[in-house]
Design an enzyme around this catalytic site. Structure first.
Site, PDB file in Angstrom:
ATOM      1  N   ASN A   1      90.283 -71.645 103.148  1.00 53.60           N
ATOM      2  CA  ASN A   1      89.053 -72.029 102.464  1.00 53.60           C
ATOM      3  C   ASN A   1      88.492 -73.347 102.998  1.00 53.60           C
ATOM      4  OD1 ASN A   1      87.096 -71.617 100.355  1.00 53.60           O
ATOM      5  ND2 ASN A   1      88.064 -73.315  99.270  1.00 53.60           N
TER       6      ASN A   1
ATOM      7  N   ASP B   1      40.267 -76.048 107.858  1.00 50.17           N
ATOM      8  CA  ASP B   1      39.021 -76.701 108.246  1.00 50.17           C
ATOM      9  C   ASP B   1      38.866 -76.657 109.760  1.00 50.17           C
ATOM     10  OD1 ASP B   1      38.014 -77.559 105.742  1.00 50.17           O
ATOM     11  OD2 ASP B   1      39.527 -79.122 105.680  1.00 50.17           O
TER      12      ASP B   1
END
Length: 868
Positions: free
Chosen positions: A709, A347
């Protein structure tokens, strides 16, 4: 669905002494006002509001219950990774390695703790984001119209309703005009309900037929009204039925489901690869028990169990950055779609312009009068042909401004030299212009009481009000689009042509133009609005928002087309478009809500990914249909915000472009994290597999694999999640929304990079083996190299096409590198850790070997970037 009762309990008010049950819908408005101790014209006093809020609490209904913390903790032990860790611990203990089994169990608990904390923080971040979306209500208090948080409403408050608003509490209507409300969320009835404040209803009238009432959670579709709040919070019909749904649910987003599916596939691949490693080790003469434990531990290491948590953190961090930039994300999938946007339909008013309308010209019968002063000041001058003009001496000007102030639903509060405006910005600008001419809208409303009205709509493009004058006469007042008002006015052809020319001239300058007319004698029959006396044209200006032109240029560079939508006439739209640098074909004027929906459908049929802005109730279908629905936070309606994916706090187009940029960054960073985790975990498997195939002992013990890990995945991955935007992120074309997170070509490069990293670690291992044979020293060198190569790989993963030193700095990656160096130094120097991990201290020459082994693979990968 119907309520359990058709009456609403009244609150305990001062002096009552006991709770009473009042069938509010069956009482007339005056009786309701008396029972609730309120003045329908002035509303409650501030002291009344404070007292009632203290006794009755805020107007809030509890949200859907979240997963409890204990359930969240238990969920951390429901993954395949946990089962694999338990299996590894069982194998270790079965082989008599009690300490090793206990360490694996400790790793399991640490992994669960990291997952719990990460998910909890992400959940709290989303909860704080939801708290930023505060519904508001227009109320009359102390004789003034103001806007307050809906949570501050109390029984007795007089609330004002208009099209597009969500009803903020249960309330008895005082008056209404063409008021239609969607109550399907409460009653299950699909058709809108026509409300009637003057209806006489029986006590046992069903909820769906209570036309004198409005209820919390329903939506105003058309018309206006005023109502007295009868119940708030859990005392409302909606609160009693428990139908309020939390803003954000616990369902996984498409991206999270995509990550979950990718993780499942990876688990299958990892388990297969680790089975091969285990079998190969046994065939090459390694102990069966050791290889079983190693294989299970490798499987644990190969699965990026932290990936879902990283995704949650990435989305939460991205949402916070979007919120700080002025865009509140209501639905998480919108974050994923933002990066794919190819067309933004925005708009003009309020999005590309400031939506601070100011009257700057008045055209009266061939005269042009200039109006000076700001949009929020009661002071301003009027000039004609450069000469000062006293409005009090100009009856035609006063008449036009009087009508413009009366055919108006905005409200204004004068606070010294500044104004506080409520309502539509265009209508508020008309009130300010009248005030500058010495006209008080409140006094005018008393002298010209309004009896009926025809609200503005996108179809009629005008508003009309019916008034009784102080002299006993009646008048019809009208304002609206010039073409519409001219058609309904009595004019000769020459005058009509001149006014049309004036309208075109003003519109060509970029002004928004309104026409004002009236019928001073009598009301027309059956609302036939015609035979009007034309009073003049009002030209208003809405300045461009700072930065919008630059934002449009960034869209063009990013391959995103921009379309400006406006209800203004073509000449006005083109004048603003020229200021913004938009081509005529990118401008759509006289766009209706239905036209927005049609435009979205047409663009999507061409394969475009459409972001659509909207603020009105009739924009809701287009917002819901668009790939990204964007509602206005300041001037948008509640219905529009409910239908949208994103709410702009500042209603600014530049914020949309910033949100698209952030969406691209979030998605890009997730791909970087996946690349890093998969390549690093693959390298761990290849290091063990290649050494065993070469006839060497496994370079890593099971506990060392677990250590790698635990310490290498989280820190670098979290650093990449916070990676700043690459300089060319908005020069790239939009991504294909159907593209998977890991494409075949991407997966091939992950395989190549994993092999390269493994080669680096093995080069250090082989160097020491050739010097002194396999043993603790060689294993320690391989162990340290495998840990330290991860943060360097994270540096490489910062971009697929740019060298990391040419990117904006990311201090978190360097911090991860420093932490991992310190941790590994402890792992090979601190006796408790060296005994646990089976490491030995390294000499300076060994550290140099490690440094060379971790640098050369990453340097090679950096050199290959521009060849991809």
């Amino acid at each position: 669905m119907e309520a359990r009762s058709n009456v609403t309990p009244a609150p305990i008010l001062a002096g009552e002494g006991k709770r009473m049950i009042a069938p509010w819908h069956a009482l007339d408005a005056g009786r309701v006002a008396a029972l609730l101790g309120t003045d329908t014209e002035r509303g409650l006093t501030s002291s009344d509001v404070r007292s009632r809020l203290t006794r009755l609490g805020p107007n809030q209904v509890a949200e859907a219950r979240e997963t409890s913390l204990w359930r969240l903790a238990i969920s951390q032990f429901e993954s395949l990774v946990v089962l694999l860790l338990l299996a590894a611990a069982g194998v270790a203990m079965g082989l008599g390695e009690l300490v090793e089994g206990l360490v694996i169990l400790a790793a399991l608990l640490l992994n669960a703790a990291i997952g719990f904390v990460t998910e909890w923080r992400a959940r709290r971040s989303l909860a704080r984001l939801r708290a930023l979306v505060v519904p508001e209500a227009r109320v009359r208090r102390d004789g003034q119209v103001t806007t307050v948080p809906a949570a501050d409403l109390v029984p007795g408050d007089v609330v004002l309703l208009e099209a597009g608003a969500q009803v903020p509490a249960d309330a008895r209507l005082i008056r209404c005009t063409a008021l239609r409300i969607d109550e399907s969320a409460l009653t299950g009835e699909s058709l809108p309900v026509e409300k009637d404040a003057d209806a006489h209803l029986a006590t046992d009238t069903p909820l769906a037929e209570q036309t004198t009432m409005t209820y919390l959670g329903t939506a105003v579709l058309a018309g206006t009204g005023a109502a007295i709040v009868t119940a708030t919070g859990v005392a409302t019909q909606l609160g009693r039925l428990g139908q309020l749904v939390a803003l954000a649910g616990d369902r996984a987003t498409p991206l999270e489901r995509q990550v979950e599916g990718l993780g499942r596939r990876l688990i299958g691949v990892a388990l297969g690869a680790c089975a091969v490693v285990t079998v190969a080790g046994i065939l090459y003469g390694q102990p069966v028990g050791l290889m079983l434990e190693t294989g299970i531990t490798l499987a644990v290491a190969a699965i990026p169990e932290g990936l879902p948590a990283v995704v949650a953190v990435a989305l939460a961090a991205g949402l916070w950055r979007l919120a700080r930039a002025g865009a509140l994300v209501r639905r998480l999938p919108a974050v994923e779609t933002l990066g794919s946007t190819t067309v933004i339909c925005a708009d003009k008013t309020g999005t590309m312009t400031e939506n601070r309308m100011t009257v700057v010209r008045v055209a009266l019968d061939g005269r042009i009068i200039a109006v000076e002063g700001s949009a929020t000041s009661p002071r301003g001058a009027f000039t004609e042909q450069g000469q000062p003009l006293a409005p009090r001496d100009d009856p035609a000007l006063l008449r036009l401004l009087t009508v413009a102030a009366l055919v108006n639903d905005a409200a204004m509060q004068v606070d010294g030299a500044t104004l506080r405006l409520h309502g539509d910005p265009t209508e508020a600008a008309l009130l300010v212009a009248a005030l500058k001419a010495g006209l008080d809208a409140g006094v005018l409303a008393q002298e010209w009481p309004r009896r009926r009205e025809v609200p503005f709509s996108a179809v009629t493009r005008m508003m009309a009000t019916f008034h009784e004058r102080s002299d006993g006469g009646r008048a019809l007042l009208v304002k609206g689009a010039p073409g519409v008002v001219l058609e309904r006015s009595t004019l000769d052809d020459a005058t009509r042509r001149r006014l049309e020319d004036d309208n075109r001239a003003l519109a060509a300058e970029g002004f928004r133009v309104l026409a004002v007319a009236w019928r001073p004698e009598g009301w027309p029959d059956a609302d036939r609005i015609e035979g009007l006396t034309f009073l003049g044209l009002v030209a208003l200006v809405d300045p461009l928002r700072p930065g919008v032109r630059d934002a449009l240029a960034r869209c063009q560079e990013a391959g995103i087309a921009t379309m400006m939508l406006t209800g203004d006439q073509r000449s006005t739209a083109e004048a603003v478009g020229r200021q913004l640098g938009l081509a005529p074909e990118a401008i759509r004027s006289r766009v209706t809500p239905e036209g927005k929906l049609e435009l979205v459908t047409t663009l999507q049929a061409r394969g475009e990914i459409v972001a659509m802005t909207g603020d009105g109730v009739n924009d809701a279908p287009a917002l819901a249909r668009a790939d990204i629905g964007i509602a206005m936070g300041r001037h948008g309606t509640d219905v529009a915000r409910a239908a949208a994916d994103i709410v702009l706090v500042d209603d600014n187009f530049a914020t949309i472009v910033g949100a698209v940029r952030e969406g691209r960054v979030i998605y890009g960073n997730l791909r970087k994290v996946i690349h890093f985790l998969f390549s690093g975990n693959l390298s761990e498997i290849l290091v063990v597999f290649a050494a065993i195939v070469a006839g060497l002992p496994s370079p890593l013990a099971p506990l060392q694999i677990l250590w790698v890990n635990l310490v290498t995945d989280i820190l670098p991955a979290m650093a990449l999640v916070r990676e700043p935007a690459e300089p060319d992120v908005m020069q790239r074309p939009p991504r294909d929304p159907g593209q998977p997170l890991v494409t075949w070509s991407h997966g091939l490069w992950i395989l190549v990079e994993g092999a390269c990293l493994a080669a680096g670690v093995l080069s250090a291992y082989a160097w020491v083996v050739l010097q002194s044979g396999p043993g603790p020293r060689a294993h320690t060198v391989a162990f340290v190299a495998l840990v330290l190569i991860h943060p360097l790989q994270a540096l490489h993963c910062r971009s697929t096409g740019r060298h990391w030193w040419r990117l904006p700095p990311n201090h978190l990656v360097w911090g991860a590198l420093a932490v991992l160096v310190a941790v590994q130094w402890l792992a090979v120097s601190w006796p408790p850790l060296t005994r646990l991990l089976g490491t030995v201290p390294l000499a300076a020459g060994d550290w140099l070997v490690v440094a060379a082994a971790v640098v050369w693979p990453v340097a090679l990968l950096e050199a290959l970037k521009y060849r991809r």
